[in-house]
Design an enzyme around this catalytic site. Structure first.
Site, PDB file in Angstrom:
ATOM      1  N   LYS A  16       0.860  -1.180   0.000  1.00 58.97           N
ATOM      2  CA  LYS A  16       0.000   0.000   0.000  1.00 58.97           C
ATOM      3  C   LYS A  16       0.904   1.241   0.000  1.00 58.97           C
ATOM      4  O   LYS A  16       1.852   1.320   0.778  1.00 58.97           O
ATOM      5  CB  LYS A  16      -0.907  -0.048   1.245  1.00 58.97           C
ATOM      6  N   GLU A  36     -20.049  -5.227   9.359  1.00 62.05           N
ATOM      7  CA  GLU A  36     -21.000  -4.401  10.109  1.00 62.05           C
ATOM      8  C   GLU A  36     -22.131  -5.216  10.716  1.00 62.05           C
ATOM      9  O   GLU A  36     -22.566  -4.948  11.842  1.00 62.05           O
ATOM     10  CB  GLU A  36     -21.562  -3.296   9.205  1.00 62.05           C
ATOM     11  N   ARG A  94     -25.620  -1.919   6.262  1.00 62.65           N
ATOM     12  CA  ARG A  94     -25.287  -3.334   6.108  1.00 62.65           C
ATOM     13  C   ARG A  94     -25.849  -4.194   7.247  1.00 62.65           C
ATOM     14  O   ARG A  94     -25.850  -5.416   7.167  1.00 62.65           O
ATOM     15  CB  ARG A  94     -23.752  -3.489   6.081  1.00 62.65           C
TER      16      ARG A  94
END
Ligand SMILES: Cc1ncc(C[n+]2csc(CCOP(=O)(O)OP(=O)(O)O)c2C)c(N)n1
Ligand SMILES: CC(=O)[C@@H](O)[C@H](O)COP(=O)(O)O
Ligand SMILES: [Mg+2]
Length: 627
Positions: free
Chosen positions: A283, A370, A398
């Site tokens: 990343k 979630e 969600r």
């Protein structure tokens, strides 16, 4: 300067480029990203990490016909640059400009408008299945999913289904060892072990043959033995968890070596059935500060690079609601050992790092899960704890069924701290938190609140933690109004009068109270204005509803959320139930539409929610919504 990029109207020419040219293209993309993304908040590190993978994918597949889904979509910038959007790229994440996520209105290369994590494998599988049914089996279907999004439950639902359907589906796991924060959980540990395997370093001609040799179905022990036997021959080992689910596992491979990526992509393209290609990337690759601090560089604020050192451009010094929420959570945890906090991978966005450090045993990062977060909180509640689910409004969507069944139906006092509840700015339609007032307000055993200014957030949380039902406390992504007054005590279903007048009443639910007060101030010489800080959408203060209608007649309700089912609707319902005259009520909020990206102030203006629009409404003039 960007010799190759500037010529690309589509990704088609990439298939004829040499690896050297593709490497040059990667350099050009990084140059654009590093220079442009420093000028605004944008997904910096994730995009730098997928440059080579994106180029390799577009040089092996033809995604005008083949199918490509980037999970979440925040790492879509290199894809945009090479699919004909180079010249518009400078507009990314500005109002009217390119979206920071896939957008089918921009390009046929983007199939779904997304921003929430986890659905790529499902939609790619659906595409493969639909294409087969439509006689389009030649179209390949590819999902690229990050290691942070990967543990989402829905990914496993999709893999389970893919194993059953046995469709040709390529799932690319982009493993950079990071979610926004360092990734967490058992799956993360499993991936760590796989990353520990030796990298594939060149194309082993026998890999495809061997992989096709190892049965995907059948007795697990026999398959393990076959995989070991054949795998040792080909240097392919690991990935048993994926193999068990019916995927052929290939990897790990270096995700920054375009030549190697191309070879492996070309190979797995021709394998039949579901395949998981494990690609290891870094990343922030190519910008050292981002490689060193990928958390900060997930979406860094605007900065200037001074000789390789990023210096933040000055921003607002006013603390945001998020800061007050974090402090209130920390104080509550300090006072009461039963208080816990859950985040679904948004520790950084919710500024919870100090809480994570101070209370490691009562802080839970459950990953991008979630639904699980809410059911998990309900379980803790039942065991006598007082959990706070600190979550973005849009991501809580969600968990709708868990709010219903695990929290409300059981009458468990889970506290929802709903951050980003309102216009979130440049992230756009996937991230604005506009629906929670309506979707929370319908459930029994759920109180719906919103602070109008910073000082009342902590008392609201304290109130929620004393309650015997669930509570949602919503606040947007903006600096919080500082009222320099001690808030009235929070009483169930009681609004707070900020000022009393006789001509018109503005009843504000939440953070737009600042706009309401400013509008009232500017109208001082024209009319006498009541300003009410509603505090509760449910239970709504019926006495207040009756009083403002009877005393002023003309009432403006104000909310940073969808009008349908929102606070204004609750106000109208209450007024109607009491047989009051509702003709003088004007509701200001978000009409029935998805709101595009832009700065919050720009959007408030376009949506007729700024001071001028409120003044107009008070004068009885209708504004038109311009978004
Ligand atoms: C349902 C949902 N929850 C949370 C988020 C916030 N979010 C966006 S990107 C991200 C991290 C994703 O990590 P990964 O998939 O590994 O991508 P990377 O940024 O590492 O490339 C998170 C938590 C989201 N977009 N959607
Ligand atoms: C892709 C994603 O969902 C997050 O990175 C999000 O953009 C973060 O938003 P904030 O910047 O408001 O935390
Ligand atoms: Mg990642």
């Amino acid at each position: 300067m960007h010799e190759l990029l500037a010529q690309l109207d589509s990704a088609e020419p990439l298939k004829d480029y040499s690896v050297k040219q593709l490497d040059q293209l990667a350099d050009e993309i990084r140059d654009v990203l590093c220079n442009l993304l420093a000028t605004r908040t944008a997904h910096f590190a994730s995009n730098l990490g997928v440059v080579e993978l994106c180029i390799a994918l577009h040089s092996v597949f033809d995604f005008r016909s083949d199918r490509l889904i980037w999970d979440t979509g925040h790492q879509i910038y290199p894809h945009k640059l090479i699919t004909g959007r180079y010249s518009d790229f400078k507009t990314i994440r500005t109002k009217g400009g390119l979206m920071g996520y896939p957008n089918p209105h921009e390009s046929p290369y983007d199939l779904f408008m997304t921003g929430h994590a986890g659905c790529s494998v499902s939609t790619a599988l659906g595409l493969a299945s639909g294409d087969d049914l439509a006689g389009q089996s030649h179209r390949k279907s590819v999902a690229v999913i990050g290691d942070g999004a990967f543990p989402s439950g829905i990914v496993f639902e999709a893999m389970n289904n893919a194993g059953e359907l046995n469709k040709d589906l390529l799932m690319i796991l982009n493993d950079n060892e990071m979610s926004i924060c360092p990734r967490v959980g058992g799956v993360a540990r499993y991936l760590d072990r796989l990353r520990g395997n030796p990298f594939y370093t060149g194309l082993k001609q026998e890999v495809a043959r061997v992989l096709n040799h190892v049965p995907v179905f059948g007795d697990p022990t026999e398959r393990l033995l076959a995989q070991m036997k054949e795998g040792v021959k080909a240097g392919v080992l690991g990935g048993m968890m994926f193999e068990e689910l019916g995927f052929r596992y290939v990897g790990p491979i270096d995700g920054h070596d375009i030549g190697l990526l191309k070879k492996y992509l070309a190979m797995v393209k021709d394998l039949s059935g579901p395949v998981l290609l494990h690609v290891v990337t870094e990343k922030g690759r190519g910008y050292v500060p981002a490689e060193q601090d990928p958390v900060y560089f997930h979406t860094p604020p605007k900065f200037v690079d001074e000789g390789g050192k990023p210096v933040p451009a000055s921003g607002s010094s006013q603390p945001a609601y998020t800061n007050f929420a974090r402090d209130a959570i920390r104080d509550a945890m300090q006072r009461d050992e039963r208080v816990t906090v859950m985040t679904a991978a948004m520790c950084q966005g919710n500024k919870l790092e100090p809480v994570r450090e101070q209370f490691p045993d009562r802080f839970f990062d459950v990953g991008i899960c979630e639904s699980h977060a809410v059911a998990f909180a309900a379980g803790q509640c039942k065991a006598g704890m007082r959990p706070i689910v600190d979550i973005y409004s849009t991501f809580l969507q969600r968990s709708y069924d868990q709010i219903f069944q695990e929290a409300c139906l059981q009458k468990l006092p889970v506290v929802f701290m709903l951050d980003r509840a309102g216009l979130t700015g440049p992230d756009g339609p996937t991230h604005h938190g506009l629906f929670d007032i309506g979707y929370m307000r319908v459930f029994p055993n759920l109180t719906v609140m919103a602070p109008g200014y910073s000082e009342e957030l902590a008392p609201m949380l304290d109130y929620a933690l004393q309650s015997d039902v669930a509570t949602s406390i919503r606040y947007p992504k903006c600096s919080a109004l500082h009222m320099q007054r001690k808030p009235d005590p929070i009483e169930t279903g009681k609004a707070e009068y900020i000022q009393r007048g006789t001509d018109v009443a503005i009843v504000s639910f939440g953070a737009l109270l600042d706009q309401a007060l400013e509008a009232a101030k500017q109208l001082e010489s024209e009319m006498s204005v009541t300003v009410v800080n509603a505090r509760f959408a449910k239970p709504i203060d019926r006495e207040m509803v009756a009083e403002v209608i009877e005393s002023c007649g003309h009432v403006i309700t104000l909310e940073e959320g969808a009008l349908q089912g929102g606070f204004g609707s609750a106000f109208l319902e209450a007024a109607n139930d009491m047989h009051l005259d509702t003709r003088g009520i004007t509701r200001l909020g978000i009409p029935d539409m998805f709101v595009e990206h832009g700065e919050r102030e720009e959007l408030l203006h376009d949506l007729s929610l700024d001071v001028d629009a409120i003044k107009k409404a008070c004068r009885g003039i209708q504004s038109t919504v311009a978004v």
